[in-house]
Design a protein around this motif. Structure first.
Motif, PDB file in Angstrom:
ATOM      1  N   THR A   1     -57.649  78.338 -28.080  1.00 47.89           N
ATOM      2  CA  THR A   1     -58.435  78.421 -26.971  1.00 47.89           C
ATOM      3  C   THR A   1     -58.991  79.558 -26.783  1.00 47.89           C
ATOM      4  O   THR A   1     -58.410  80.622 -27.155  1.00 47.89           O
ATOM      5  N   PRO A   2     -59.849  79.694 -25.729  1.00 45.72           N
ATOM      6  CA  PRO A   2     -60.439  81.074 -25.294  1.00 45.72           C
ATOM      7  C   PRO A   2     -59.233  81.682 -24.859  1.00 45.72           C
ATOM      8  O   PRO A   2     -58.655  81.274 -23.890  1.00 45.72           O
TER       9      PRO A   2
ATOM     10  N   ASP B   1     -63.143  78.864 -29.324  1.00 44.10           N
ATOM     11  CA  ASP B   1     -62.352  77.755 -29.407  1.00 44.10           C
ATOM     12  C   ASP B   1     -62.302  77.124 -30.610  1.00 44.10           C
ATOM     13  O   ASP B   1     -63.101  76.402 -31.174  1.00 44.10           O
TER      14      ASP B   1
ATOM     15  N   SER C   1     -59.502  75.301 -31.063  1.00 45.30           N
ATOM     16  CA  SER C   1     -58.443  74.069 -30.930  1.00 45.30           C
ATOM     17  C   SER C   1     -58.509  72.878 -31.615  1.00 45.30           C
ATOM     18  O   SER C   1     -57.616  72.302 -31.919  1.00 45.30           O
TER      19      SER C   1
ATOM     20  N   GLU D   1     -51.107  77.107 -24.251  1.00 43.72           N
ATOM     21  CA  GLU D   1     -52.290  77.209 -25.147  1.00 43.72           C
ATOM     22  C   GLU D   1     -51.997  76.859 -26.162  1.00 43.72           C
ATOM     23  O   GLU D   1     -53.041  76.505 -27.353  1.00 43.72           O
TER      24      GLU D   1
END
Length: 249
Positions: A110-111, A175, A177, A206
């Motif tokens: 993720t960021p 991102d 993910s 995360e």
């Protein structure tokens, strides 16, 4: 050149670092295992990419080419910080020969959690020796040799402006993910409990939930963000154990 039957670790370094961070680990893992660590584009003495791109996928392409060039048939990606996100992007492609992924204080899929203030401060710090030394003090906890400190500062200052800024402004914010469902090889995460950059809670929230079920999160006591420098013995021990589990001798 590693033999066709051996497991090779491929080290992917942190932002504003270089493949040199893995020298101590390579020495500790030998002769049972080889560790190869390229300089990612824009860092260390790596030449600039032919097409100017410093995205996570562009780096994954570079690593895939490095693996092909070195004829690696059984390997484990060892991604540290920035290198962790790159390792996961490549693992999501399910490349041939990949046995597992070991993440050292990784940037999450993720960021990356970074405040605008910290991002701007890092951008302004580029190329300034005093700032590079300040960063060293911030991201490490355990005492380091003078040679290691000098190397960390030198790697920071040797980073190209384009690569340095690109990660802060873009790469760290990517991102990936949604791709993690295609990471099927065994994974492990190692983190320092005193990491001021990426706390263990970040990995637990995360990264860990997106990896294969049963992925462990190992904590190294009294260590900061630069695990290959601060805790090479502990990291080498965990990597050897990981390799034995995924490919018993």
């Amino acid at each position: 050149m590693p033999t066709s039957s051996s497991v090779t670790f491929v080290g992917l370094h942190y932002w504003a670092g270089s493949g040199r961070e893995f020298h101590a680990l390579a020495h500790l893992l030998a002769p049972a295992y080889s560790l190869l660590a390229p300089n990612l584009a824009g860092f260390g003495d790596a030449p600039p990419p032919e097409v100017i791109s410093y995205t996570v996928d562009a780096y994954a392409n570079q690593v895939a080419q490095f693996i092909e060039d070195n004829q690696l048939t059984q390997y484990v990606l060892v991604g540290h910080s920035m290198g962790g996100k790159i390792a996961l992007a490549l693992a999501a492609r399910q490349p041939a020969g990949l046995l597992g992924v070991a993440l050292l204080s990784p940037s999450p899929p993720t960021p990356e959690p970074m405040t605008d203030e910290d991002r701007m401060s890092s951008l302004k710090a580029y190329g300034k020796p005093t700032e590079a030394e300040k960063t060293l003090r911030t991201i490490t906890v355990r005492p380091l040799s003078a040679a290691d400190q000098q190397q960390i500062v030198q790697d920071n200052l040797q980073s190209s402006r384009l690569a340095y800024d690109a990660w802060l402004l873009h790469g760290s914010r990517e991102d990936i993910s949604a791709r993690m469902c295609t990471v099927e090889v065994p994974c492990t995460i190692l983190a320092g409990d005193q990491d001021a950059v990426m706390s263990p809670s970040v990995h637990g929230l995360e990264t860990l939930p997106l990896l294969p079920e049963g992925t462990p999160l190992e904590i190294i006591s009294g260590a900061g963000h630069l695990l290959p420098y601060e805790a090479p013995e502990e990291v080498a021990h965990l990597l050897r154990d990981f390799a034995r589990k995924i490919r018993p001798e």
